[in-house]
Scaffold this active site. Structure first.
Site, short mmCIF file in Angstrom:
data_model
loop_
_atom_site.label_atom_id
_atom_site.label_comp_id
_atom_site.label_asym_id
_atom_site.label_seq_id
_atom_site.Cartn_x
_atom_site.Cartn_y
_atom_site.Cartn_z
N ASP A 164 0.82 -1.21 0.00
CA ASP A 164 0.00 0.00 0.00
C ASP A 164 0.85 1.26 0.00
OD1 ASP A 164 -2.35 -1.48 0.08
OD2 ASP A 164 -2.41 -1.49 2.28
N TYR B 227 6.60 -9.84 7.24
CA TYR B 227 6.48 -8.39 7.38
C TYR B 227 7.07 -7.96 8.71
CZ TYR B 227 3.30 -7.79 3.40
OH TYR B 227 2.75 -7.73 2.14
#
EC number: 5.4.99.12
Length: 262
Positions: free
Chosen positions: A51, A109
């Protein structure tokens, strides 16, 4: 010929990875370079579509080309045309049947926060300032509820178009740093905003706003409205893309060994 590319980027000035009309994206910057080289449009296919504001330490994409140049020359050619906030680290020729998004075996992540009395302007866009006191023990205990296979509807964006929301989480670790904490999560895959929602929730538990023991109930409810907060994008990094089961297993074993040492 099909090529697999390992790339890193600072996501601060991008509106995400995926192409958007009238917005700067990582995909568009890379495809512009490939267009200049091929004199025609070349589509790239990423392992993950990060994003706006999200960074990547290790991202992969593949593309097809009729240009037969050595792998190291590809790296030089791409980096010569790319802006300073994108770096191609490696280019490898692969099978025409390989698709990095569908054949990769998982992702890792990392979410970074720092604490203190004042904001650090030199961390702007790279870490999230979180000045509130946190209960480390409660956070660690709560994070363990997410290990395993669960339906993560309660911890994914309501905007997600994917109906099947079951994912497997291998590890969810809290790492103390010099100025705060890193949240490291490894899973088979992640839903839209899932990592940022999980981190926001754990931080709320650490601050005493949520009772972490209620986590199984929230997971079971499959209701996004129960967990309304999403952590800011700038603290999130795509750290690893596991191209095969061996790489995933080795990383999980290494993390287990490091935990046992401490």
């Amino acid at each position: 010929m099909r090529y697999l590319v390992k790339v890193s980027y600072n996501g601060s000035r991008f509106h995400g990875f995926q192409y958007q009309k009238d917005a700067r994206t990582v995909q568009d910057e890379i495809e512009q370079v490939l267009r200049r080289m091929h004199k025609e449009f070349v589509r790239i296919h990423p392992a993950s579509r990060t994003d706006a504001g999200v960074h990547a330490i290790e991202q992969y994409f593949h593309f097809d080309s009729h240009i037969g140049i050595p792998e190291d020359k590809w790296k030089f050619a791409l980096n010569s045309g790319l802006p300073k906030d994108i770096l191609v680290r490696e280019v490898t020729e692969i099978s025409d049947e390989y698709h990095v998004r569908y054949h990769s075996k998982g992702k890792a992540y990392r979410y970074r926060i720092y604490q203190g009395r004042d904001r650090n302007p030199f961390q702007d866009g790279l870490k999230v300032f979180y000045p509130h006191a946190l209960d480390e023990r409660r956070m660690r205990e709560t994070m363990q509820y997410f290990i395993g296979t669960h339906d993560f509807t309660s911890f994914s964006s309501a905007k997600s178009e994917i109906e099947y929301k079951v994912r497997h989480i291998h590890r969810f670790d809290l790492v103390r740093t010099e100025d705060g904490f890193d949240f490291v999560i490894i899973g088979s895959g992640f839903l839209y905003n899932m990592v940022r929602i999980l981190v926001a929730y754990v931080l709320e538990v650490g601050q005493g706003r949520w009772d972490g023991t209620k986590t199984p109930e929230i997971l079971g409810a499959r209701d996004r409205k129960l967990v309304p907060k999403t952590a800011p994008a700038e603290g999130l990094y795509l750290e690893r893309v596991f191209l095969d089961e061996k790489a995933l297993a080795e990383t999980l074993q290494q993390m287990k060994n490091n935990l046992e040492k401490h």
